[in-house]
Design a protein around this motif. Structure first.
Motif, mmCIF file in Angstrom:
data_model
loop_
_atom_site.group_PDB
_atom_site.id
_atom_site.type_symbol
_atom_site.label_atom_id
_atom_site.label_comp_id
_atom_site.label_asym_id
_atom_site.label_seq_id
_atom_site.Cartn_x
_atom_site.Cartn_y
_atom_site.Cartn_z
ATOM 1 N N LEU A 61 -50.177 -10.815 32.906
ATOM 2 C CA LEU A 61 -51.254 -11.720 33.373
ATOM 3 C C LEU A 61 -49.670 -12.439 34.389
ATOM 4 O O LEU A 61 -49.941 -13.125 36.174
ATOM 5 N N GLU A 62 -48.290 -11.842 34.471
ATOM 6 C CA GLU A 62 -47.025 -12.987 35.172
ATOM 7 C C GLU A 62 -47.666 -11.156 35.845
ATOM 8 O O GLU A 62 -46.967 -11.497 37.734
ATOM 9 N N LYS A 63 -47.829 -10.047 35.573
ATOM 10 C CA LYS A 63 -47.357 -8.809 36.786
ATOM 11 C C LYS A 63 -49.092 -8.900 37.207
ATOM 12 O O LYS A 63 -49.058 -8.671 38.620
ATOM 13 N N LEU A 64 -49.710 -9.728 37.074
ATOM 14 C CA LEU A 64 -51.419 -9.976 38.010
ATOM 15 C C LEU A 64 -50.933 -10.920 38.864
ATOM 16 O O LEU A 64 -51.172 -10.718 39.754
ATOM 17 N N ALA A 65 -50.374 -12.030 38.361
ATOM 18 C CA ALA A 65 -49.856 -12.967 39.178
ATOM 19 C C ALA A 65 -49.419 -12.210 40.447
ATOM 20 O O ALA A 65 -48.754 -13.009 41.564
ATOM 21 N N ALA A 111 -41.020 -6.121 41.077
ATOM 22 C CA ALA A 111 -41.261 -7.143 40.553
ATOM 23 C C ALA A 111 -42.375 -6.776 38.395
ATOM 24 O O ALA A 111 -42.299 -7.115 37.819
ATOM 25 N N ALA A 112 -42.773 -5.318 38.887
ATOM 26 C CA ALA A 112 -43.187 -4.857 37.735
ATOM 27 C C ALA A 112 -42.456 -4.314 37.571
ATOM 28 O O ALA A 112 -43.355 -4.131 35.692
ATOM 29 N N LYS A 113 -41.045 -4.042 36.977
ATOM 30 C CA LYS A 113 -39.694 -3.461 36.075
ATOM 31 C C LYS A 113 -39.954 -4.957 34.784
ATOM 32 O O LYS A 113 -40.260 -5.985 34.885
ATOM 33 N N SER A 136 -54.788 -2.808 36.161
ATOM 34 C CA SER A 136 -54.589 -1.305 36.058
ATOM 35 C C SER A 136 -53.351 -0.989 37.059
ATOM 36 O O SER A 136 -52.057 0.005 37.085
ATOM 37 N N ARG A 137 -53.236 -1.882 38.360
ATOM 38 C CA ARG A 137 -52.453 -1.324 39.450
ATOM 39 C C ARG A 137 -51.661 -1.616 38.797
ATOM 40 O O ARG A 137 -49.642 -1.313 39.025
ATOM 41 N N ALA A 138 -50.947 -2.829 38.394
ATOM 42 C CA ALA A 138 -49.511 -3.263 38.046
ATOM 43 C C ALA A 138 -49.108 -2.495 37.018
ATOM 44 O O ALA A 138 -47.794 -2.827 36.838
ATOM 45 N N LYS A 139 -49.630 -1.957 36.369
ATOM 46 C CA LYS A 139 -49.214 -0.760 35.118
ATOM 47 C C LYS A 139 -49.381 -1.808 33.915
ATOM 48 O O LYS A 139 -48.294 -1.062 32.737
#
Length: 417
Positions: A391-395, A415-417, A354-357
């Motif tokens: 999962l990439e955003k989580l990593a 990283a989130a883009k 959720s934090r990583a959108k």
């Protein structure tokens, strides 16, 4: 025919004949079709009015005079409103109960329950651990027929003091199932567990614990120095980076991995459906290579037996890890870390997504949760790209948490883009 029953009279009897003694009312001799003669005492129970037969013995094993003496004694008991047959039946039932009590200890019932029922469940190791850690010592040697409600309550008090009210309720649930299982196959056993023994309400039992960034760093740091099995640090980290449940990850087998996809078979997944987990570089680094010397075609990734069996020493390893975390925080003069469980890492992964959108639906699919309104036909590869992106955003966020820098916000934004 009323006569004084004697050996002479008995020897003259024919098959099916019954002699009634003229001296003791109710005392009879009866010759069976087999040729055997049995002595007995017939009477009516004064409380119920039912006719009763009290066997006194077989002719040859007992004399007619001895049988008459036994009949007189029984007649005196009936006159005193006793029921000799009922007393014998109760004595036999008590002997049966005593024999069963010697065999059916709490330990023996637990062993049978695990073997015949719990061993088939996905949570078998958790159930067995609960019995071993909290039930066997206080109650194991007792007969199940002697376990009192107060003893159950005392046991649960001990669990609550040591591991908290939620664990006490889990132990209660396991014991209740084992006792109910026994009651279904044992006419003499009645479970002592009653309503009102639980320590929490269902809503209170639902955990909401998610680790903070500082706690994640503490766990990772402690894994580097804790005296735990070699596979354990990789295993614990996998729970966060793949957002999977404890047994799903511990039982990961190389046969389930194809490239960067890990398919958890429905046979051991909560929804009973295959669940595909895209493996990030972070996750693949935790899997490792084939164990040296292993001759089979597939192996368990997290194992203390060179891939032959999955890791299962959860309790001891977790205690050692917690001790190392406590040591680290004490050295830094920080408060002790609040109680946490391995499953909290899965909840933490959801929070981090959720934090990583990551869109909520995609994050829920990563966790394998059923999304309301989706079509009934199930496709294991559906939303695969979305899950991989989540999962990439989580990593990426985990990396930023483990290596905090002043420009974290900028780095994460990119990283989130």
């Amino acid at each position: 025919m009323q006569v004084k029953i004697s050996k002479t009279q008995v020897d003259r009897m024919t098959a099916g004949q019954i002699l009634a003694d003229k001296e003791v009312k109710g005392f009879v001799a009866r010759k069976l079709d087999s040729g055997a003669v049995t002595y007995g005492y017939r009477y009516r129970d004064k409380m119920t009015g039912k006719q009763r037969w009290l066997g006194l013995g077989l002719h040859g094993n007992i004399t007619a005079d001895k049988a008459r003496d036994l009949a007189k004694k029984a007649a005196g008991e009936v006159a005193n409103k006793q029921d000799p047959v009922a007393e014998i039946e109760e004595a036999r039932a008590e002997a049966k109960r005593e024999k069963a009590a010697a065999v059916n200890t709490v330990n023996s019932v637990i062993d049978a329950f695990i073997k015949r029922h719990a061993s088939n469940l996905r949570s078998a190791d958790q159930i067995e651990h609960a019995f071993d850690a909290y039930v066997r010592k206080p109650l194991g040697a007792k007969s199940i027929y002697d376990v009192k409600r107060s003893e159950i309550v005392t046991m649960l008090d001990g669990v609550e003091d040591e591991a908290g009210p939620v664990m006490a309720d889990r132990v209660l649930a396991h014991v209740r199932k084992a006792f109910n299982w026994q009651a279904a196959r044992d006419d003499e056993f009645k479970s002592p567990i009653v309503r009102g023994m639980a320590r929490t309400k269902p809503k209170e039992r639902a955990r909401k614990r998610a680790l903070t960034d500082e706690e994640i760093r503490d766990v990772w740091k402690a894994l580097e120095s804790a005296e735990v099995p070699v596979c354990y640090p990789r295993y614990v980290k996998s729970l966060l980076v793949t957002a999977t449940r404890r047994n799903e990850s511990s039982e990961m087998n190389s046969a389930e991995i194809d490239g960067d996809l890990w398919t958890i078979p429905g046979a051991r997944y909560k929804t009973k459906l295959d669940h595909v987990v895209p493996l990030t570089d972070q996750a693949k680094a935790l899997i490792g290579a084939k164990p040296e010397g292993f001759k089979g075609n597939s192996w368990f990734v997290f194992s203390t037996t060179e891939g032959k069996r999955p890791f299962s020493g959860f309790s001891k390893a977790k205690k050692d890890l917690d001790a190392e975390i406590a040591k680290i925080r004490k050295a830094d003069k920080r408060d002790a870390m609040p109680r946490w469980t391995l499953h909290d890492l899965r909840r933490t992964a959801r929070s981090l997504m959720s934090r990583a959108k990551v869109p909520a639906d995609h994050a829920e699919r990563v966790l394998g949760h059923v999304i309301g309104g989706v079509r009934e036909t199930y496709d294991r590869y559906e939303y695969l790209d979305e899950k991989r992106d989540a999962l990439e955003k989580l990593a990426g966020l985990i990396e930023l948490i483990l290596k905090p820098r002043a420009d974290n916000v900028v780095q994460f934004a990119e990283a989130a883009k």
